[in-house]
Design a protein around this motif. Structure first.
Motif, mmCIF file in Angstrom:
data_model
loop_
_atom_site.group_PDB
_atom_site.id
_atom_site.type_symbol
_atom_site.label_atom_id
_atom_site.label_comp_id
_atom_site.label_asym_id
_atom_site.label_seq_id
_atom_site.Cartn_x
_atom_site.Cartn_y
_atom_site.Cartn_z
ATOM 1 N N TRP A 153 0.827 -1.204 0.000
ATOM 2 C CA TRP A 153 0.000 0.000 0.000
ATOM 3 C C TRP A 153 0.860 1.253 0.000
ATOM 4 O O TRP A 153 0.516 2.260 -0.613
ATOM 5 N N ALA A 212 1.995 1.768 -3.401
ATOM 6 C CA ALA A 212 0.880 2.296 -4.190
ATOM 7 C C ALA A 212 0.698 3.787 -3.925
ATOM 8 O O ALA A 212 0.432 4.567 -4.856
ATOM 9 N N THR A 245 1.063 6.676 -6.673
ATOM 10 C CA THR A 245 -0.013 7.646 -6.906
ATOM 11 C C THR A 245 0.521 9.070 -6.835
ATOM 12 O O THR A 245 0.201 9.919 -7.675
#
Length: 207
Positions: free
Chosen positions: A44, A47, A51
């Motif tokens: 995460w 990620a 992003t």
């Protein structure tokens, strides 16, 4: 029939640079959600870092497109730095909330960022202040440091620091110094711009 010369915007929609700026604003809440879904999870965090990287790269492309195709607009001059500060501000605050970046760094950086943004809005009555080259370098340094910090939950795990973590602190220190230096430069530029505008007004009133 004579051939017409190409226009500066040939081959690219005029709305594209500003659309990338708007996309960057939209990605801010997306980034925050991804960051806090599972802040101790490496997938995460990667990620969240990805992003953030995608969002900040839109700044690179919208600026280049606007300059190359003569699409620089007042909207872009104002909203482009606001989008940058919203994104980097969310990252700084998020890292401080997670205990991975000292709050004093975040507070000083955000005070400079939003203070200069407020000042640039106030200066609109004299002239639109475009982002200075030093401001862009500051954003690049901040972005690199934030991507490196976001990629690994170093303060939330018992694992050894990855190889890029300590260089990340070097880049963060450089970004911090550049943030303060460019802040002073913006204030000086604003003072000169205001003095010039007031002098011009005084000359006009005497003519």
């Amino acid at each position: 029939m004579a051939a017409t010369s190409p226009t500066p915007t040939a081959g690219i929609p005029a709305w594209l640079p500003n659309s990338l700026t708007i996309l960057r604003l939209i990605l801010v809440p997306v980034f925050v959600v991804v960051l806090f879904v599972a802040p101790t999870s490496l997938p995460w965090r990667l990620a969240a870092s990805a992003t953030f990287l995608v969002a900040i790269l839109t700044d690179l492309f919208d600026g280049r497109l606007a300059r190359k195709y003569n699409l620089v607009s007042d909207f872009g001059k104002i909203w482009d730095p606001i989008a940058d500060k919203a994104l980097t501000g969310a990252a700084f605050i998020g890292l401080s909330v997670l205990g991975e970046l000292p709050w004093w760094i975040t507070i000083l950086i955000l005070a400079r960022e939003w203070g200069i943004t407020w000042m640039r809005v106030r200066m609109l009555k004299y002239e639109v202040m475009a982002a200075a080259p030093g401001g862009k370098l500051k954003t690049v340094l901040q972005s690199i440091a934030l991507v490196m910090f976001l990629a690994y939950p170093i303060q939330l795990t018992q694992q050894p620091a990855p190889w890029w973590f300590w260089p990340a602190w070097v880049v963060m220190a450089a970004a911090f110094v550049m943030t303060l230096v460019t802040g002073v430069q913006y204030v000086v530029d604003a003072w000169r711009l205001r003095a010039k505008a007031l002098a011009a007004t005084g000359d006009d009133s005497q003519s």
